[in-house]
Design an enzyme around this catalytic site. Structure first.
Site, PDB file in Angstrom:
ATOM      1  N   LYS A  38      19.152  11.662   6.513  1.00  0.00           N
ATOM      2  CA  LYS A  38      18.788  11.120   7.998  1.00  0.00           C
ATOM      3  C   LYS A  38      17.182  10.454   7.749  1.00  0.00           C
ATOM      4  CE  LYS A  38      18.780  11.890  12.786  1.00  0.00           C
ATOM      5  NZ  LYS A  38      19.317  12.955  13.799  1.00  0.00           N
ATOM      6  N   GLU A  78      14.495  16.433  11.437  1.00  0.00           N
ATOM      7  CA  GLU A  78      15.650  15.980  12.047  1.00  0.00           C
ATOM      8  C   GLU A  78      16.896  16.229  11.021  1.00  0.00           C
ATOM      9  OE1 GLU A  78      16.701  14.321  14.294  1.00  0.00           O
ATOM     10  OE2 GLU A  78      14.577  13.970  15.583  1.00  0.00           O
ATOM     11  N   GLU A 138      24.549  16.921  23.556  1.00  0.00           N
ATOM     12  CA  GLU A 138      23.651  17.592  22.191  1.00  0.00           C
ATOM     13  C   GLU A 138      22.520  18.645  22.731  1.00  0.00           C
ATOM     14  OE1 GLU A 138      21.363  14.757  19.934  1.00  0.00           O
ATOM     15  OE2 GLU A 138      22.984  13.125  20.283  1.00  0.00           O
ATOM     16  N   GLU A 150      21.781  16.943   7.983  1.00  0.00           N
ATOM     17  CA  GLU A 150      21.860  15.212   7.576  1.00  0.00           C
ATOM     18  C   GLU A 150      20.750  15.031   6.723  1.00  0.00           C
ATOM     19  OE1 GLU A 150      23.161  12.703  11.298  1.00  0.00           O
ATOM     20  OE2 GLU A 150      21.987  14.123  12.018  1.00  0.00           O
TER      21      GLU A 150
END
Length: 271
Positions: free
Chosen positions: A251, A257, A199, A248
C-alpha cells in the site's frame, strides 16, 4: 467482513460461509455508476445478484471516505449520491431491496466533534451525506494531537472519565467519536439511524505509537467494548468492522498504513 472491491475470487470464497458482508464500490467507479442507471444495473447483476443466494451481502458501501472538503477525494463527491440512488434502484429491481446502501464516511466530515454533543456535519458535507456507516480511528486523532489526546484515552485504558459532556462521561475516544457522529446525525434529522463502524484499527509498526503491544491492546479492548454501546446509545451493541485482516505491504503512503492487519501478509497471525 468488509471488502473494498468486488473481486470474484473473494466473493466465490464467501459462498455458504454465513459471513455478513459489506461490499464496497471503489471511488474510481462512482462517476460511471452515477451517470447512467444501466451501469448500476450491470454492476448489481455482476457483483450482487450472482452471489446473493449464498453470500450474506448486508450493505453496499458506495465509495470510501469521499469528502467534498478533501482535495484528494473531492472530485468524487458529486457522484456519491446519484451512484447510491442508482445502486438502490437496481437492487430493488432485482428483488434485493433488503440490502442497505450507504457510503463509508470519516470524521473529516464533522465540522465539530468536541465535545461529542456538539458533533455537526461541516457546511460542505451536510447537504452531501447523512451516513450510517463511519470509519473511526482514535489512532489518527492521538498522533495528530498527542498532548491533548492521551494514549490511554485512545487505547481504552484510561482509569477514569476524561471528557465530561453534560450527562455523559467519556473514558475513551472511540465512544466520543461515535457519539459525535450520532449528534451530527440528530442535527441533520437522522435521529432514528444507527451507526455502523465500517473501519477501526491500530497499526503495529511504522509510526508514532504504532507498536505490537498498542495494536493488540486496541483491538482486544475494542472487541469487548463495542458490545456495551456508547454513552449516548448504551446497552446497544455497536456493529464494528476491524481494519484490517492482513497487512497491506504494498500500500502506498505512510509506513504505518501498511501495518494495520491482524495477520502478516504471509498469513501468520500477529496476536
Amino acid at each position: 467482513m468488509r471488502i473494498f472491491d468486488p473481486k470474484p475470487e473473494t466473493l466465490e470464497a464467501l459462498r455458504g460461509s454465513g459471513i455478513r458482508l459489506i461490499l464496497g464500490v471503489p471511488n474510481v467507479n462512482l462517476q460511471a455508476l452515477a451517470s447512467t442507471p444501466n451501469a448500476a444495473t450491470d454492476w448489481v447483476k455482476s457483483n450482487v445478484v450472482t452471489y446473493a443466494s449464498d453470500v450474506d451481502i448486508w450493505c453496499i458501501a458506495v465509495g470510501n471516505e469521499v469528502s467534498p472538503i478533501n482535495g484528494a477525494t473531492s472530485q468524487f463527491a458529486q457522484y456519491v449520491l446519484p451512484a447510491m440512488q442508482n445502486i438502490q434502484s437496481a437492487l430493488v429491481a432485482a428483488g434485493l431491496g433488503q440490502i442497505k446502501v450507504s457510503t463509508a464516511s470519516s470524521a473529516e466530515l464533522l465540522g465539530s466533534s468536541y465535545p461529542p454533543s456538539q458533533g455537526v456535519f461541516s457546511d460542505g458535507a451536510s447537504s452531501f451525506i447523512d451516513p450510517i456507516i463511519a470509519n473511526v480511528y482514535p489512532y489518527f486523532a492521538h498522533i495528530g494531537d498527542p498532548v491533548n489526546v492521551q494514549l490511554s484515552y485512545a487505547l481504552f485504558t484510561s482509569p477514569g472519565v476524561v471528557v465530561h459532556d453534560g450527562q455523559y462521561g467519556y473514558q475513551n475516544l472511540f465512544d466520543a467519536m461515535v457519539d459525535a457522529f450520532y449528534a451530527a446525525l440528530e442535527k441533520a434529522g437522522g435521529t432514528a439511524l444507527d451507526i455502523v463502524v465500517s473501519e477501526s484499527g491500530w497499526p503495529s509498526d511504522g509510526g508514532v505509537a504504532a507498536t505490537m503491544e498498542n495494536a493488540k491492546t486496541y483491538y482486544t479492548n475494542l472487541v469487548y467494548h463495542v458490545m456495551r454501546g456508547t454513552p449516548k446509545r448504551p446497552e446497544k451493541a455497536l456493529d464494528t468492522y476491524l481494519f484490517a485482516l492482513f497487512d497491506e505491504n504494498q500500500k502506498p503512503g505512510p509506513e504505518s498504513e501498511r501495518h494495520f492487519g491482524l495477520f502478516f501478509p504471509n498469513e501468520v497471525p500477529k496476536y
